[in-house]
Write a protein that holds these residues in place. Sequence first.
Motif: not given
Lengths: 215, 453
Positions: A22, A41-45
Motif C-alpha cells: 500500500g 489501483s489494485k493490489s499486486t499479485i
Amino acid sequence: MAHRVDNEYDYLFKIVLIGDSGVGKSNILSRFTRNEFCLESKSTIGVEFATRTLQVEGKTIKAQIWDTAGQERYRAITSAYYRGAVGALLVYDITKKLSFENINRWLSELRNHADSNIVIMMVGNKSDLNHLRSVQEEEGQALAEKEGLSFLETSALEALNVEKAFQTILSDIHQIISKKALAAQEAAGSGPPTQGTTINVADSSGNMKKGCCST
Amino acid sequence: MLRRHKESASASDSTFYQLRADCAHNVPDTKFKIKIGKTLSVRKWHAAFTHHGSLHIASVLNRIQSGGVHPAIRGEVWEFLLGCFDPESTFDDRDHIRQARRIQYARWKEQCKHMDPHVGSGKIITAPIITEDGVPINDPLVLLEATAADQQPGSTTTTSNADESSSSSSSSANHRLTDKHTIEWKLTLHQIGLDVLRTDRSMLFYEKKENLSKLWDILAVYAWIDKEVGYCQGMSDLCSPMIVLLNDEADAFWCFERLMRRLRGNFRCTQQSVGVENQLQHLASIIQVLDPKLHDHLERLGGGDYLFAFRMFMVLFRRELSFGDSLYLWEMMWALEYDPDMFSTYEESGPATDRSAQGYKPRVKSTRQFGKYERANMKSATNGVDGPVPISVFLVASVLKENSQKLLQEARGLDDIIRILNNVNGNLDAKKACAGALKLHAKYLRKMQGKKA
C-alpha cells in the motif's frame, strides 16, 4: 537471465520495487512507464513487470522493472525477484510511520537475497499528502545517509520526482558498470573488447550486453 | 430464491455489474452476451428441478458449457457448480443445510468478533493492531494513521479511530497475546483491509460501505478458519464476486470457502515457495511436451519459470478480463470440471481443506453428470498424487500455444511476452479458450499415453 543482442538499447537493467503493502509501488511504476496514476489501483499479485527505454548519460537504457507484492508471504519467490537485479527502489509511505520503520527489514532482505553490488535507492512516496505526514524528510535523509543509499521523496499522484528517482538509480548503475567495464579492460590489458567478448559486470549474471554476446 | 436482478433476458450483463461513471473508460469491455438457446436461462434453470428439488445437472452443465449462466441466477447456479449442494438433494435438504451453514458462519464470526471487535462492526482496519510478538498496538500515532486512510482519495471507508480502539483495548486489555494462531490472524487483518479498499472499486456495488465491510468480514473469518492459508493477497479478488452474486453474507462465505477448496493450494506458502509454483511447473511440462520450441524460447528470454502466468492462476484471469467476462470464464471452467461427488467429498473432509487428492472412487453415477474435462480425466485415469491438474493450466497452455508464432517471432524479452499475453488475454473469449484447453488436454493425454505404451 539471458538477453539477445539488440540494437534498440545499450543496456538492460533489472530493477525491483519493494516496500510495504500500500505504499504506492505500482503507481510509481505506472507513472514512470506509462505516465499514468490510478486512483482505483489494485493490489499486486505476486509479481508484475513493466519496461521503459530511456536515455541516461548518452546511453539508451532499457529499464525492466519488477513490481512485487508487499505482503510478506509472497517473498517466498524471492530468489526469482532478485535474480539478476542490479537496482532496487525501496519505497515507504511518508504518512505511514510503520512502512518507514520496516525499511530495515527490507534492507536485510536485500542483503540476504540480492546481489551484493545491487544499487539501492530509498523513496518516500505520497509527498502530496504533506498534511498527513508522519515521517519527516530529514528522517528519511538521515537513514539513507546512514545506510549509504540515495534518497528522494516522490509523489506518483503529482508526478513529482518519479522520473528523477529512476534517472538517479539508472545513472548510478550505469556509472558503476562503466567503471567495472573499464577495470575489466585494463585487467585484460588488451584494449577494448573485441566482438564476442563477454564482460561480467555484476557477480551474478550478465546484465551488460554491449559489444558482447552473453548467452 | 436468491434473485436480486429482475432485468429482461436480452440485457447485456453490463446491466448487472454496473460501473461507476468515472471508471467506465479504464476497465476492459465486457464481451459476454446472453444468448437465447445457449446461455442457461432463468426458465431452463427452474425447469431442471424435479418436483422435490433434485437437479438434472447434466442438462444444466450442457447449457453452461455452451453459453454461460444468465446473470440473474448466477449465485444459485454457482452454489451447485462449486459443490455447496448435492444436485440430488431436495429443496428441504438444502434449506436445512443452508440454515446450518448460516449458523456455523455466525458462530465463527462471533469468535472473531470476540478476538477483534472490528469484525462485524462495519469498520475496516488498514493499520496493524498488533506487533509480531503479540503486543497490541494502540499508540496514538498508529491510530491517527488509521483515521488518515479515510481521507485518501478514492477511499470512502471508515477505519478505526481513537475512540473505538481505546474502548476495544480496554476490553481486550493491553496484555500480550501468546496464542500463535490468534497473533497470526490479527496480523493479517490490516492487510485484508488494505486489499478490500482496492478490490473492484470501479463497480457501483462497492460504493456502498456495507458491501466493503462484508468483504472484509468474510475474508477475516476465512483467515481464521483456514489457519494454514489465512489470508493471502489475491483472495479478495476471488471473494468479491461471491458478495456481488449472493445477498446473504453467510451464503457468500460458503461459496468462497468452496472456491478456496479448489484454489487454496496456490496460496499455501512455505519459506521457499508459493503453492502456485506447482501449477507453473505443470504448465512448463505441458508446453515442453506440446511445443518444445516455444518452451526453449521462453527459457532463453528468462521466462522458463513461467512466473508471467503467476497472476493468471492466482486470480483466474480476473485482472485481464472485465468483471462479467471473468465470471463467465469461471463458470465455464467449473462446468467442465464438474464432479457430482464434490459435495460429499467436501462434506467428509470438513472446511478449509483441499479439493481432495484421494483419486477416483468407483462411481455409480452416469458420466453425463460430470463435466467434459472431468470425463476425459476419468477415462484416461491420469492423475498424479496431487489429484487432477485443473483445467486452468491447460487454458493458459492453449493461450500460449495459440500465440506460439507471435511469441517466437516478436518476443525478444520478458516484457514482450507479457505485453503479447496481456493483449491476448484482454480479448479472451471464454468459450473458445475453454475449447482450446479441452483440445490441448486431449492431445496431451494422447501423448502421455503414447509415452507410457
